[in-house]
Design an enzyme around this catalytic site. Structure first.
Site, mmCIF file in Angstrom:
data_model
loop_
_atom_site.group_PDB
_atom_site.id
_atom_site.type_symbol
_atom_site.label_atom_id
_atom_site.label_comp_id
_atom_site.label_asym_id
_atom_site.label_seq_id
_atom_site.Cartn_x
_atom_site.Cartn_y
_atom_site.Cartn_z
ATOM 1 N N ASP A 77 0.874 -1.176 0.000
ATOM 2 C CA ASP A 77 0.000 0.000 0.000
ATOM 3 C C ASP A 77 0.908 1.222 0.000
ATOM 4 O OD1 ASP A 77 -1.770 2.069 0.487
ATOM 5 O OD2 ASP A 77 -2.170 1.490 2.571
ATOM 6 N N ASN A 128 1.171 8.496 0.204
ATOM 7 C CA ASN A 128 1.958 9.697 -0.075
ATOM 8 C C ASN A 128 3.116 9.883 0.896
ATOM 9 O OD1 ASN A 128 0.406 11.157 -2.289
ATOM 10 N ND2 ASN A 128 -1.228 10.744 -0.818
ATOM 11 N N ILE A 156 4.983 3.696 2.923
ATOM 12 C CA ILE A 156 4.744 2.486 2.145
ATOM 13 C C ILE A 156 4.480 1.374 3.152
ATOM 14 C CG2 ILE A 156 5.703 0.848 0.473
ATOM 15 C CD1 ILE A 156 7.606 3.139 -0.408
ATOM 16 N N TYR A 216 -18.987 5.568 -9.526
ATOM 17 C CA TYR A 216 -18.208 6.499 -10.334
ATOM 18 C C TYR A 216 -18.541 6.326 -11.811
ATOM 19 C CZ TYR A 216 -14.776 8.907 -7.331
ATOM 20 O OH TYR A 216 -14.167 9.748 -6.445
ATOM 21 N N GLY A 229 -9.421 6.348 -6.556
ATOM 22 C CA GLY A 229 -8.151 5.883 -6.008
ATOM 23 C C GLY A 229 -8.228 4.432 -5.580
ATOM 24 N N ASP A 277 -6.626 2.921 -3.329
ATOM 25 C CA ASP A 277 -6.613 2.755 -1.877
ATOM 26 C C ASP A 277 -8.024 2.857 -1.307
ATOM 27 O OD1 ASP A 277 -6.604 5.459 -2.658
ATOM 28 O OD2 ASP A 277 -5.611 6.125 -0.832
ATOM 29 N N ASP A 309 -10.408 7.149 5.938
ATOM 30 C CA ASP A 309 -8.975 6.874 5.807
ATOM 31 C C ASP A 309 -8.221 8.142 6.171
ATOM 32 O OD1 ASP A 309 -6.399 6.083 5.150
ATOM 33 O OD2 ASP A 309 -7.010 5.054 3.323
ATOM 34 N N THR A 362 -2.142 11.314 4.788
ATOM 35 C CA THR A 362 -1.797 12.628 4.252
ATOM 36 C C THR A 362 -3.068 13.346 3.808
ATOM 37 O OG1 THR A 362 0.346 11.793 3.509
ATOM 38 C CG2 THR A 362 -0.438 13.834 2.514
#
Length: 249
Positions: free
Chosen positions: A11, A14, A17, A96, A103, A105, A125, A128
């Site tokens: 995963d 930003n 990791i 969507y 994204g 994630d 979530d 960042t």
């Protein structure tokens, strides 16, 4: 005969990791790696024997992905498989118009959440960026919102207001008598206010009593500040990758 080697799940956020090894009923989570662009230190992965496959959720952009791919190919001669959101997968359906623009994630966290809870739910979530996403009881992703996380918001403020300062990010309430505490607490309390506003509006489609699942690096800090019940699942994105890997193996 299936390989006994585990899959390497990654995963790529930003700032960090996160990774884990998954296979044959086992799960081993490694220490997150700080993302530093071309200077990222991947040494934590160097002791791992070549995995069966590498599955990646990347939300840090093409340069980050290129660095990761270069490492994997030089270390194990393996090209990572990059996961992307779909119109429907593992019990979750996207609303969507362009499903792959969501994204990965966020998509994978929703997939993991669906395995944990069959009723209506929200996934928050906290990294960042802060994302708040709604999932119906039928598994339909209804949409969500994205904003800056508390640290990103604070750094943006400090870059525009040089007279302000910050020692550390922690919540000390709203009656602060020094600037650093006021900035830190302000960032956290306004983040919480935004999350709770989103959750209030989610009620119009999810109804009352939906589950709230928190994940990401700031989840442990923010969850106790919420006025509603929420449960922290630190590795929802990695768990979502594991679900996808298991379904498609």
């Amino acid at each position: 005969m299936s390989s006994s080697k585990p899959d390497l799940l990654i995963d790529h956020g930003n700032s960090r990791i996160k990774w884990a090894l998954s296979g044959a009923g086992t799960w081993s989570r490694g220490e997150p790696i700080g993302y530093r662009s071309d200077e990222t230190d991947f040494s934590a992965l160097e002791s791992i024997e070549a995995p069966q496959s590498i599955l990646v959720s990347n939300s840090a952009g093409p340069q980050a992905l290129a660095c990761l791919e270069d490492f994997c190919e030089s270390q194990w001669r393996l090209k990572p498989r990059i996961l992307r959101a779909r119109s429907a997968q593992c019990g979750v359906t996207s609303s969507y118009v362009e499903p792959e623009s969501l994204g990965s994630d966020r998509w994978l966290a929703l997939i993991a959440a669906r395995q944990l809870c069959k009723g209506p739910l929200a996934v928050i979530d906290c990294g960042t960026a802060i994302t708040c996403d709604a999932l119906s009881a039928e598994g339909v992703f209804l949409g969500g919102v994205i904003s800056a996380g508390p640290e990103a918001a604070t750094q943006a403020l400090l870059s525009k207001a040089a007279h302000l300062d910050l020692d550390e990010m922690r919540y000390t309430g709203v009656f602060n008598t020094d600037t650093s505490s006021a900035v830190s607490s302000g960032s956290l309390v306004f983040t919480i206010g935004g999350v709770e506003k989103a959750l209030t509006e989610f009620q119009s489609k999810l109804g009352n009593g939906f589950r709230v699942l928190m994940t990401g690096g700031w989840a442990e800090t923010l969850t106790p500040l919420l006025s509603i019940d929420a449960t922290v699942y630190p590795d929802l994105v990695l768990q979502g990758i594991q679900v996808v890997a298991g379904q498609e193996s």
